[in-house]
Design a protein around this motif. Structure first.
Motif, mmCIF file in Angstrom:
data_model
loop_
_atom_site.group_PDB
_atom_site.id
_atom_site.type_symbol
_atom_site.label_atom_id
_atom_site.label_comp_id
_atom_site.label_asym_id
_atom_site.label_seq_id
_atom_site.Cartn_x
_atom_site.Cartn_y
_atom_site.Cartn_z
ATOM 1 N N LYS A 12 0.815 -1.218 0.000
ATOM 2 C CA LYS A 12 0.000 0.000 0.000
ATOM 3 C C LYS A 12 0.844 1.263 0.000
ATOM 4 O O LYS A 12 0.302 2.361 -0.064
ATOM 5 C CB LYS A 12 -0.921 0.011 1.224
ATOM 6 N N LYS A 13 2.175 1.113 0.110
ATOM 7 C CA LYS A 13 3.118 2.240 0.152
ATOM 8 C C LYS A 13 2.743 3.213 1.267
ATOM 9 O O LYS A 13 2.597 4.402 1.065
ATOM 10 C CB LYS A 13 3.178 2.948 -1.202
ATOM 11 N N GLN A 14 2.582 2.660 2.474
ATOM 12 C CA GLN A 14 2.154 3.477 3.606
ATOM 13 C C GLN A 14 3.224 3.571 4.685
ATOM 14 O O GLN A 14 3.935 2.601 4.963
ATOM 15 C CB GLN A 14 0.890 2.909 4.235
ATOM 16 N N TYR A 15 3.269 4.759 5.289
ATOM 17 C CA TYR A 15 4.175 5.044 6.393
ATOM 18 C C TYR A 15 3.351 5.492 7.593
ATOM 19 O O TYR A 15 2.248 6.004 7.442
ATOM 20 C CB TYR A 15 5.149 6.166 5.998
ATOM 21 N N ARG A 16 3.934 5.299 8.801
ATOM 22 C CA ARG A 16 3.253 5.670 10.031
ATOM 23 C C ARG A 16 4.181 6.533 10.878
ATOM 24 O O ARG A 16 5.359 6.232 11.021
ATOM 25 C CB ARG A 16 2.856 4.406 10.797
ATOM 26 N N CYS A 17 3.634 7.618 11.434
ATOM 27 C CA CYS A 17 4.376 8.479 12.351
ATOM 28 C C CYS A 17 4.757 7.645 13.574
ATOM 29 O O CYS A 17 3.910 6.944 14.139
ATOM 30 C CB CYS A 17 3.523 9.680 12.770
ATOM 31 N N ILE A 18 6.013 7.717 13.995
ATOM 32 C CA ILE A 18 6.450 6.885 15.131
ATOM 33 C C ILE A 18 5.920 7.414 16.464
ATOM 34 O O ILE A 18 5.964 6.706 17.461
ATOM 35 C CB ILE A 18 7.982 6.737 15.191
ATOM 36 N N TYR A 19 5.408 8.635 16.494
ATOM 37 C CA TYR A 19 4.917 9.225 17.741
ATOM 38 C C TYR A 19 3.414 9.085 17.927
ATOM 39 O O TYR A 19 2.944 8.818 19.023
ATOM 40 C CB TYR A 19 5.297 10.707 17.813
ATOM 41 N N CYS A 20 2.631 9.294 16.855
ATOM 42 C CA CYS A 20 1.169 9.316 17.024
ATOM 43 C C CYS A 20 0.440 8.290 16.159
ATOM 44 O O CYS A 20 -0.783 8.223 16.192
ATOM 45 C CB CYS A 20 0.632 10.712 16.736
ATOM 46 N N ASP A 21 1.167 7.542 15.345
ATOM 47 C CA ASP A 21 0.595 6.497 14.491
ATOM 48 C C ASP A 21 -0.218 7.010 13.306
ATOM 49 O O ASP A 21 -0.946 6.239 12.679
ATOM 50 C CB ASP A 21 -0.262 5.504 15.293
ATOM 51 N N ALA A 22 -0.134 8.290 12.963
ATOM 52 C CA ALA A 22 -0.836 8.803 11.782
ATOM 53 C C ALA A 22 -0.276 8.118 10.537
ATOM 54 O O ALA A 22 0.926 7.905 10.422
ATOM 55 C CB ALA A 22 -0.670 10.319 11.682
ATOM 56 N N LEU A 23 -1.156 7.768 9.598
ATOM 57 C CA LEU A 23 -0.769 7.072 8.368
ATOM 58 C C LEU A 23 -0.574 8.049 7.210
ATOM 59 O O LEU A 23 -1.332 8.997 7.070
ATOM 60 C CB LEU A 23 -1.858 6.087 7.956
ATOM 61 N N TYR A 24 0.435 7.770 6.376
ATOM 62 C CA TYR A 24 0.723 8.574 5.184
ATOM 63 C C TYR A 24 1.010 7.647 4.032
ATOM 64 O O TYR A 24 1.615 6.600 4.206
ATOM 65 C CB TYR A 24 1.936 9.485 5.416
ATOM 66 N N SER A 25 0.637 8.075 2.839
ATOM 67 C CA SER A 25 0.965 7.328 1.628
ATOM 68 C C SER A 25 2.256 7.868 1.036
ATOM 69 O O SER A 25 2.476 9.079 1.048
ATOM 70 C CB SER A 25 -0.163 7.446 0.605
ATOM 71 N N ALA A 26 3.090 6.990 0.519
ATOM 72 C CA ALA A 26 4.339 7.400 -0.101
ATOM 73 C C ALA A 26 4.051 8.382 -1.227
ATOM 74 O O ALA A 26 3.038 8.286 -1.905
ATOM 75 C CB ALA A 26 5.102 6.193 -0.638
ATOM 76 N N GLY A 27 4.975 9.319 -1.402
ATOM 77 C CA GLY A 27 4.851 10.305 -2.467
ATOM 78 C C GLY A 27 4.463 11.678 -1.981
ATOM 79 O O GLY A 27 4.666 12.658 -2.682
ATOM 80 N N THR A 28 3.923 11.799 -0.767
ATOM 81 C CA THR A 28 3.577 13.113 -0.249
ATOM 82 C C THR A 28 4.813 13.753 0.368
ATOM 83 O O THR A 28 5.649 13.079 0.947
ATOM 84 C CB THR A 28 2.462 13.045 0.817
ATOM 85 N N ILE A 29 4.931 15.052 0.184
ATOM 86 C CA ILE A 29 6.068 15.796 0.742
ATOM 87 C C ILE A 29 5.514 16.910 1.598
ATOM 88 O O ILE A 29 4.507 17.528 1.262
ATOM 89 C CB ILE A 29 6.959 16.381 -0.373
ATOM 90 N N GLY A 30 6.199 17.212 2.691
ATOM 91 C CA GLY A 30 5.768 18.291 3.576
ATOM 92 C C GLY A 30 4.461 17.938 4.237
ATOM 93 O O GLY A 30 4.292 16.849 4.742
ATOM 94 N N GLY A 31 3.542 18.847 4.217
ATOM 95 C CA GLY A 31 2.248 18.621 4.865
ATOM 96 C C GLY A 31 1.128 18.363 3.885
ATOM 97 O O GLY A 31 -0.018 18.651 4.164
ATOM 98 N N GLU A 32 1.460 17.838 2.695
ATOM 99 C CA GLU A 32 0.440 17.591 1.652
ATOM 100 C C GLU A 32 -0.695 16.740 2.173
ATOM 101 O O GLU A 32 -0.529 15.829 2.901
ATOM 102 C CB GLU A 32 1.058 16.874 0.457
#
Length: 146
Positions: free
Chosen positions: A126-146
């Protein structure tokens, strides 16, 4: 076919997903470069239909994990004496630091600016990343606060 001058010693960043070339170009700081660069958008691609390409008439020290995060299908060709001497294929990095800003307003990285932004890969499929502090999920390819 557009004719862009031959690269004698430099890099060709190829197979960038169409539309992401400008993002890569800016992330690498090429919009302020003092050497020749070329950004080709929507070039014909047998594999994907369209792609973006960046040609750089200089050898740069690039963080390949950043390129892999932006688009894991990117290929970097290293050119010396007008010949490709090395092909580097990108992959999703295991962790990303300082590239994504957590959008969770309650995350410690938002309220405490000295805490580094860090995300871990949780799903290659799924190309997903998780914040190590709050567990928020992000998809690869976003930069900054997109």
């Amino acid at each position: 076919m557009i004719n862009i001058a031959e690269i004698k010693n430099g890099l060709v960043i190829d197979h960038i997903q169409a539309g992401k070339g400008w993002k890569v170009f800016k992330w690498l700081g090429l919009d302020d470069a003092t050497f020749s660069t070329a950004l080709i958008v929507n070039a014909a691609s047998k594999k994907t239909g369209k792609k973006d390409i960046i040609k750089i008439d200089n050898i740069l020290n690039i963080d390949y994990s950043v390129l892999g995060y932006i688009d894991s299908d990117i290929t970097v060709n290293v050119i010396q004496d007008s010949q490709i001497v090395k092909k580097i294929r990108m992959a999703l990095p295991e962790k990303i630091e300082g590239m994504i800003r957590c959008k969770n307003p309650r995350c410690i990285t938002v309220t405490e600016h000295y805490v580094p932004q860090e995300f871990r890969l949780v799903s290659r499929e799924k190309k997903q990343y998780r914040c190590i502090y709050c567990d928020a999920l992000y998809s690869a390819g976003t930069i900054g606060g997109e």
